[in-house]
Design a protein around this motif. Structure first.
Motif, mmCIF file in Angstrom:
data_model
loop_
_atom_site.group_PDB
_atom_site.id
_atom_site.type_symbol
_atom_site.label_atom_id
_atom_site.label_comp_id
_atom_site.label_asym_id
_atom_site.label_seq_id
_atom_site.Cartn_x
_atom_site.Cartn_y
_atom_site.Cartn_z
ATOM 1 N N VAL A 12 80.062 58.223 -106.536
ATOM 2 C CA VAL A 12 80.405 57.195 -107.530
ATOM 3 C C VAL A 12 81.548 57.755 -108.368
ATOM 4 O O VAL A 12 81.403 58.815 -108.977
ATOM 5 C CB VAL A 12 79.207 56.852 -108.439
ATOM 6 C CG1 VAL A 12 79.546 55.668 -109.341
ATOM 7 C CG2 VAL A 12 77.957 56.566 -107.619
ATOM 8 N N LEU A 13 82.682 57.063 -108.371
ATOM 9 C CA LEU A 13 83.830 57.611 -109.093
ATOM 10 C C LEU A 13 84.368 56.604 -110.101
ATOM 11 O O LEU A 13 84.203 55.390 -109.950
ATOM 12 C CB LEU A 13 84.937 58.014 -108.108
ATOM 13 C CG LEU A 13 85.655 56.922 -107.328
ATOM 14 C CD1 LEU A 13 86.978 56.561 -108.001
ATOM 15 C CD2 LEU A 13 85.925 57.377 -105.909
ATOM 16 N N GLY A 14 85.001 57.139 -111.135
ATOM 17 C CA GLY A 14 85.595 56.288 -112.157
ATOM 18 C C GLY A 14 86.140 57.127 -113.290
ATOM 19 O O GLY A 14 86.051 58.364 -113.276
ATOM 20 N N PRO A 15 86.708 56.478 -114.313
ATOM 21 C CA PRO A 15 87.286 57.217 -115.442
ATOM 22 C C PRO A 15 86.207 57.923 -116.260
ATOM 23 O O PRO A 15 85.099 57.394 -116.448
ATOM 24 C CB PRO A 15 87.962 56.121 -116.276
ATOM 25 C CG PRO A 15 88.014 54.913 -115.413
ATOM 26 C CD PRO A 15 86.886 55.029 -114.446
ATOM 27 N N VAL A 16 86.522 59.108 -116.739
ATOM 28 C CA VAL A 16 85.622 59.824 -117.646
ATOM 29 C C VAL A 16 85.330 58.932 -118.849
ATOM 30 O O VAL A 16 86.234 58.318 -119.419
ATOM 31 C CB VAL A 16 86.273 61.150 -118.109
ATOM 32 C CG1 VAL A 16 85.423 61.805 -119.191
ATOM 33 C CG2 VAL A 16 86.465 62.093 -116.941
ATOM 34 N N GLY A 17 84.038 58.824 -119.203
ATOM 35 C CA GLY A 17 83.657 58.034 -120.375
ATOM 36 C C GLY A 17 83.430 56.560 -120.095
ATOM 37 O O GLY A 17 83.049 55.813 -121.009
ATOM 38 N N GLY A 74 91.771 62.466 -115.128
ATOM 39 C CA GLY A 74 90.951 61.666 -116.034
ATOM 40 C C GLY A 74 89.789 60.964 -115.366
ATOM 41 O O GLY A 74 89.116 60.142 -116.001
ATOM 42 N N GLU A 75 89.568 61.266 -114.079
ATOM 43 C CA GLU A 75 88.464 60.626 -113.357
ATOM 44 C C GLU A 75 87.395 61.648 -112.994
ATOM 45 O O GLU A 75 87.680 62.848 -112.895
ATOM 46 C CB GLU A 75 88.975 59.940 -112.089
ATOM 47 C CG GLU A 75 89.903 58.765 -112.380
ATOM 48 C CD GLU A 75 90.511 58.143 -111.153
ATOM 49 O OE1 GLU A 75 91.103 57.054 -111.283
ATOM 50 O OE2 GLU A 75 90.407 58.728 -110.056
ATOM 51 N N SER A 84 80.324 60.365 -92.884
ATOM 52 C CA SER A 84 80.936 60.364 -94.214
ATOM 53 C C SER A 84 80.036 59.632 -95.193
ATOM 54 O O SER A 84 79.333 58.689 -94.833
ATOM 55 C CB SER A 84 82.299 59.675 -94.179
ATOM 56 O OG SER A 84 83.227 60.435 -93.458
ATOM 57 N N PRO A 85 80.086 60.032 -96.464
ATOM 58 C CA PRO A 85 79.252 59.330 -97.438
ATOM 59 C C PRO A 85 79.801 57.940 -97.766
ATOM 60 O O PRO A 85 80.952 57.620 -97.458
ATOM 61 C CB PRO A 85 79.306 60.232 -98.678
ATOM 62 C CG PRO A 85 80.468 61.115 -98.495
ATOM 63 C CD PRO A 85 80.792 61.177 -97.039
ATOM 64 N N CYS A 86 78.972 57.140 -98.394
ATOM 65 C CA CYS A 86 79.412 55.892 -98.992
ATOM 66 C C CYS A 86 80.078 56.217 -100.329
ATOM 67 O O CYS A 86 79.931 57.315 -100.859
ATOM 68 C CB CYS A 86 78.219 54.969 -99.235
ATOM 69 S SG CYS A 86 77.221 54.641 -97.774
ATOM 70 N N PHE A 87 80.808 55.248 -100.869
ATOM 71 C CA PHE A 87 81.358 55.467 -102.212
ATOM 72 C C PHE A 87 81.403 54.155 -102.974
ATOM 73 O O PHE A 87 81.410 53.067 -102.403
ATOM 74 C CB PHE A 87 82.754 56.106 -102.152
ATOM 75 C CG PHE A 87 83.857 55.147 -101.798
ATOM 76 C CD1 PHE A 87 84.494 54.381 -102.768
ATOM 77 C CD2 PHE A 87 84.262 54.989 -100.473
ATOM 78 C CE1 PHE A 87 85.493 53.486 -102.441
ATOM 79 C CE2 PHE A 87 85.261 54.089 -100.133
ATOM 80 C CZ PHE A 87 85.888 53.329 -101.127
ATOM 81 N N MET A 88 81.427 54.284 -104.300
ATOM 82 C CA MET A 88 81.656 53.164 -105.208
ATOM 83 C C MET A 88 82.662 53.617 -106.254
ATOM 84 O O MET A 88 82.533 54.725 -106.787
ATOM 85 C CB MET A 88 80.363 52.755 -105.930
ATOM 86 C CG MET A 88 79.327 52.077 -105.082
ATOM 87 S SD MET A 88 77.712 51.985 -105.922
ATOM 88 C CE MET A 88 78.168 51.623 -107.598
ATOM 89 N N ALA A 89 83.639 52.771 -106.536
ATOM 90 C CA ALA A 89 84.604 53.040 -107.598
ATOM 91 C C ALA A 89 84.396 52.002 -108.690
ATOM 92 O O ALA A 89 84.405 50.800 -108.417
ATOM 93 C CB ALA A 89 86.027 52.969 -107.059
ATOM 94 N N MET A 90 84.176 52.448 -109.908
ATOM 95 C CA MET A 90 83.952 51.515 -111.015
ATOM 96 C C MET A 90 84.817 51.880 -112.208
ATOM 97 O O MET A 90 85.255 53.031 -112.347
ATOM 98 C CB MET A 90 82.469 51.474 -111.405
ATOM 99 C CG MET A 90 81.832 52.818 -111.667
ATOM 100 S SD MET A 90 80.082 52.691 -112.136
ATOM 101 C CE MET A 90 79.365 51.864 -110.740
ATOM 102 N N GLY A 91 85.085 50.891 -113.049
ATOM 103 C CA GLY A 91 85.839 51.147 -114.272
ATOM 104 C C GLY A 91 87.329 51.310 -114.071
ATOM 105 O O GLY A 91 88.036 51.726 -115.003
#
Length: 398
Positions: free
Chosen positions: A106-111, A145-146, A249-256
């Protein structure tokens, strides 16, 4: 209970009539699990599907869906352990594998608030540094920043196989599944009467899980829920170098991400070896009966958005999709499910608005809808899924 009365003496011009303990309309994953739970409880259950099975007209087809523990919203995070357990129970009963554990990034901007909530749902020690991310998912590039989180429980549900498995289990428990049968009329009452293109059926309880067709069934019953069917572009992307992204390979989600406000998700493409499934978690409003009528040359802004994301985050993939298919979401304004009784007819239960994230939770949703229909205390709170959060939806019945 469990007895079925048929009026075989009806005139040849009249359809047969049958009485059941429960009728479920819509044999997608939510309706099929609802019917399965009812049949497990020895309720004589009829599951109706308007299309001939299997079909690709709704929201339950295709070979793969992501499952995960990471959830920004607490009600779903609390339901996921039960869901994993019930998927495993179905696997054991069916004797086949329905899930591949790949892990999920799960990836996205810090905060980012949603990302922080996912972090809380996973607990500590789930943040990946650059080295760990490269080990888990070498093809995924983070930017300044991610941050990336790791959900080890994440993986791929085999969607088509799962739908067949739960329908087969429903039949093994004595359930009746009739496809190619469209509902024409619902007559409320202590004993509800359901008229279809092929017959007339009666039952003391009805569960409606008709996906994008739910509104059309509810309008004559005086209920106008804020359900918006969306046409989703399901995109598959080719590796620049064959074998550079493996099926493991893993799944992923990108949010924010500002460029993709509704989020992006990806998973190994079981449907097309050598391709990776990456989709935008949103789409274009559509009529479910005409979703494939988009004229040639219609702009596809979601595909353009995904191409930009691929170039930036997944540089091992070609930045234009090799295959584009379609799927339907049926969204509520807040993205949360509707699991509730009809406000006027308490023996009509509604499961709707799964907003593109319902498949993984279907075993629990089916259990909750079963419990509501039997007048039992739900095993999870259904307060977040109440119809009452949308004022003014009850109208005079047509």
């Amino acid at each position: 209970m469990g007895t079925r009365a048929r009026t075989d003496m009806a005139a040849p011009s009249q359809p047969p009539q049958a009485t059941y303990d429960a009728i479920v309309i819509g044999a997608g994953i939510q309706g099929s699990f609802t019917a399965y739970h009812l049949a497990q409880r020895h309720r004589d259950t009829l599951l109706l599907e308007q299309f001939i099975l299997p079909h690709s007209r709704g929201s339950s087809h295709g070979q793969s869906r992501i499952t995960r523990s990471a959830y920004p919203q607490v009600p779903y995070a609390r339901m996921m352990p039960d869901s994993f357990r019930l998927w495993k129970q179905l696997e054991d009963e069916a004797g086949i594998s329905l899930y591949r554990q790949t892990g999920l990034v799960v990836l996205g901007p810090v905060g980012d608030p949603e990302l922080e909530s996912c972090h809380q749902s996973l607990g500590n020690n789930h943040v990946l540094d650059a080295v760990e991310l490269a080990q888990h998912f070498p093809g995924l590039r983070l930017h300044a920043g991610e941050v990336a989180l790791w959900d080890s429980t994440g993986g791929v549900l085999f969607a088509d196989r799962a739908l067949r498995a739960v329908q087969d289990a429903f039949r093994r428990h004595g359930g009746t599944l009739q496809d190619g049968e469209q509902v024409l009329h619902i007559e409320p009452g202590a004993m509800l009467t359901i008229t279809t293109t092929a017959g007339v059926y009666r039952a003391p309880r009805l569960i409606i899980t008709a996906g994008a067709w739910t509104s059309a069934l509810l309008a004559p019953l005086g209920l106008c829920l804020p359900l918006q069917p969306l046409r989703i572009d399901v995109c598959y992307w080719k590796e620049k170098e064959p074998g550079s992204t493996s099926r493991a390979s893993p799944c992923f989600m990108a949010m924010g991400l500002s460029q993709a406000p509704h989020g992006i998700y990806g998973l190994p493409a079981l449907e097309y070896p050598g391709l990776v499934k990456v989709c935008y978690h949103h789409g274009s409003p559509t009529d479910p009966n005409e979703r494939d009528r988009a004229p040639l040359g219609t702009p596809r802004p979601d595909v353009t958005l995904l191409s930009s994301f691929i170039r930036s985050y997944l540089p091992l993939l070609e930045p234009w999709p090799a295959v584009v298919e379609t799927c339907l979401y049926t969204n509520t304004p807040d993205g949360d499910f509707i699991l509730d009784r009809h406000p006027k007819y308490s023996n009509i239960i509604i499961g709707a608005g799964f907003s593109g994230h319902g498949f993984k939770l279907a075993p629990v949703v089916g259990k909750l809808l079963c419990e509501l229909s039997l007048g039992e205390e739900p095993s999870h709170s259904t307060a977040p899924f109440a119809i009452s959060r949308f004022p003014g939806v009850l109208r005079a019945a047509l």
